[in-house]
Design a protein around this motif. Structure first.
Motif, PDB file in Angstrom:
ATOM      1  N   HIS A 137      12.848  -3.488 -10.755  1.00  0.00           N
ATOM      2  CA  HIS A 137      13.386  -4.786 -10.318  1.00  0.00           C
ATOM      3  C   HIS A 137      14.427  -4.599  -9.211  1.00  0.00           C
ATOM      4  N   ASP A 180      14.233  -5.953  -5.292  1.00  0.00           N
ATOM      5  CA  ASP A 180      15.262  -6.842  -4.748  1.00  0.00           C
ATOM      6  C   ASP A 180      15.894  -6.271  -3.485  1.00  0.00           C
ATOM      7  N   ARG A 204       6.805 -11.943   0.283  1.00  0.00           N
ATOM      8  CA  ARG A 204       7.675 -12.568  -0.718  1.00  0.00           C
ATOM      9  C   ARG A 204       6.878 -12.937  -1.962  1.00  0.00           C
ATOM     10  N   GLU A 205       5.659 -13.418  -1.766  1.00  0.00           N
ATOM     11  CA  GLU A 205       4.817 -13.784  -2.910  1.00  0.00           C
ATOM     12  C   GLU A 205       4.437 -12.554  -3.730  1.00  0.00           C
ATOM     13  N   GLN A 206       4.168 -11.455  -3.051  1.00  0.00           N
ATOM     14  CA  GLN A 206       3.810 -10.227  -3.763  1.00  0.00           C
ATOM     15  C   GLN A 206       4.997  -9.675  -4.541  1.00  0.00           C
ATOM     16  N   HIS A 241       7.389 -11.444  -5.839  1.00  0.00           N
ATOM     17  CA  HIS A 241       7.505 -12.298  -7.026  1.00  0.00           C
ATOM     18  C   HIS A 241       6.479 -11.904  -8.081  1.00  0.00           C
ATOM     19  N   ALA A 242       5.238 -11.659  -7.648  1.00  0.00           N
ATOM     20  CA  ALA A 242       4.187 -11.292  -8.592  1.00  0.00           C
ATOM     21  C   ALA A 242       4.499  -9.957  -9.265  1.00  0.00           C
ATOM     22  N   HIS A 265       7.521  -8.666  -9.792  1.00  0.00           N
ATOM     23  CA  HIS A 265       8.580  -8.942 -10.777  1.00  0.00           C
ATOM     24  C   HIS A 265       7.970  -9.512 -12.062  1.00  0.00           C
ATOM     25  N   THR A 266       7.033 -10.427 -11.898  1.00  0.00           N
ATOM     26  CA  THR A 266       6.394 -11.053 -13.062  1.00  0.00           C
ATOM     27  C   THR A 266       5.673 -10.011 -13.919  1.00  0.00           C
ATOM     28  N   GLY A 305       1.823 -17.225 -10.810  1.00  0.00           N
ATOM     29  CA  GLY A 305       2.755 -18.274 -11.224  1.00  0.00           C
ATOM     30  C   GLY A 305       2.113 -19.636 -11.358  1.00  0.00           C
TER      31      GLY A 305
END
Length: 362
Positions: free
Chosen positions: A177, A181, A195-197, A199-200, A202-203, A361
């Motif tokens: 994480h 970041d 940015r989308e990747q 986020h994915a 992190h998920t 998401g």
């Protein structure tokens, strides 16, 4: 890290002379090479020796687990330094079916309080090129690891076998994480993922507990635990020869295929793999061996390894090593490592929905 020096030719010759083995009496050690892997926790020595009675040269490997090497992998497995010696001292190698093999003449000896594993050098098999065709053969051979546990169910209760290997590097999740970041503020790395990747990813890191819980319910098999192109090779008869059994254990069907595919390109594989086709080959083979349809379970085990073992290694110690300059500082030095991190993570994301993780998401 220990200050213990590696054994020299004279020491190795004396140790082998004091133990019985396939090397025979009167062996003379001609030379010793340090082959210890950069990430391993064992000393690995290539030994050239003249063997009786005719003095013909032979090549041996002397492996000394628990030598003391440490790395960013930071394994927290208390059995790691002893498990491979347990493996070669057990009857498991003899239970491997035709098509699977360990290095010939593997023998345990003891010196200075440490177990030594002495075995024939199988460099010829390990040096065969890795191609998609070889990966397909390996998928079929890997399914054979189901056989020992099926023929000897009590084997799966052996206490020193690793369990939940897919979670072996979960302690790197916080670093993963943090590294994600930090990408936006690092000029070298900010274009690694969109940015989308990010986020994915992190998920998927946050889904580890759920993934692990689901994997624990899957049908199990004996697993090598670290099946990558560096630890495997196909011999002249296309038998799969496996080395480095420190992570041998019990895991979900699909586990070993997932590790092979995850690090295929990073560890020397050529060409692009058709992952669904490989999974289909493995799933059908292991289903035939079990006489029941294990394909859905194998797919879930395979996807879980991508999203746990694969992501935790790349986003934790993998990105940490890049950020700390441990692979060099020039773009050329870092490029292959970044390519593996990016491609490995994106391939893992492609299996998120199969593992039940909504990485998009929705």
């Amino acid at each position: 890290m220990t200050d213990r020096g590696l054994p020299d030719a004279e020491t190795i010759e004396a140790v082998l002379a004091s133990h019985e083995g396939a090397w025979g009496a009167g062996l003379r050690v001609l030379s010793v090479r340090d082959l210890s892997p950069g990430l391993g926790q064992a000393a690995v020595l290539g030994v050239s020796a003249a063997c009786p009675p005719d003095g013909r040269p032979a090549r041996w490997i002397v492996k000394i687990p628990g030598w003391g090497h440490r790395s960013l992998l930071d394994s927290r497995d208390s059995q790691l330094a002893r498990r491979e010696a347990h493996f070669f001292g057990s009857d498991i190698p003899g239970l491997l079916p035709r098509g699977l093999a360990t290095p010939p003449d593997a023998t345990l000896v003891s010196h200075d309080g440490l177990a030594w594993i002495v075995m024939r050098d199988i460099g010829t098999a390990l040096q065969r090129p890795w191609t998609p065709a070889a990966a397909t053969t390996t998928a079929l051979r890997t399914a054979l690891l189901y056989v020992p546990g099926a023929s000897r169910p009590d084997l799966l209760d052996t206490p020193w076998l690793e369990r939940a290997g897919y979670a072996a590097y979960a302690h790197h999740i916080p670093a993963g994480h943090d590294n994600l970041d930090a990408l936006a503020d690092d000029p070298r790395l900010k274009a690694l993922f969109t940015r989308e990747q990010v986020h994915a990813l992190h998920t998927c890191l946050d889904a580890a507990a759920e993934l692990n819980s689901r994997a624990a319910t899957l049908p199990t098999t004996l697993v090598h635990g670290d099946l990558t192109p560096r630890n495997a090779g196909l011999d002249a008869d296309d038998a799969l020869v496996l080395i480095d059994w420190e992570h041998v254990g019990i895991g979900p069907v699909g586990f070993d295929l997932g590790t092979l595919v995850s690090l295929y390109r990073a560890f020397g594989g050529h060409g692009e793999l058709d992952e669904p086709a490989l999974l289909q080959s493995y799933g059908q083979a292991v289903s035939d061996l079990a006489d029941t349809d294990l394909r859905p379970s194998a797919a879930l085990g395979f996807a879980t390894v991508h999203l746990t073992w694969g992501l935790h290694l790349r986003l934790g110690p993998g990105l940490t090593a890049v950020r700390q300059g441990l692979h060099g500082k020039t773009p050329g030095d870092v490029a292959p490592h970044l390519d593996d991190i990016r491609s490995g993570c994106l391939r893992a994301l492609s299996w998120a929905s199969a593992a039940g993780v909504d990485a998009a998401g929705h």
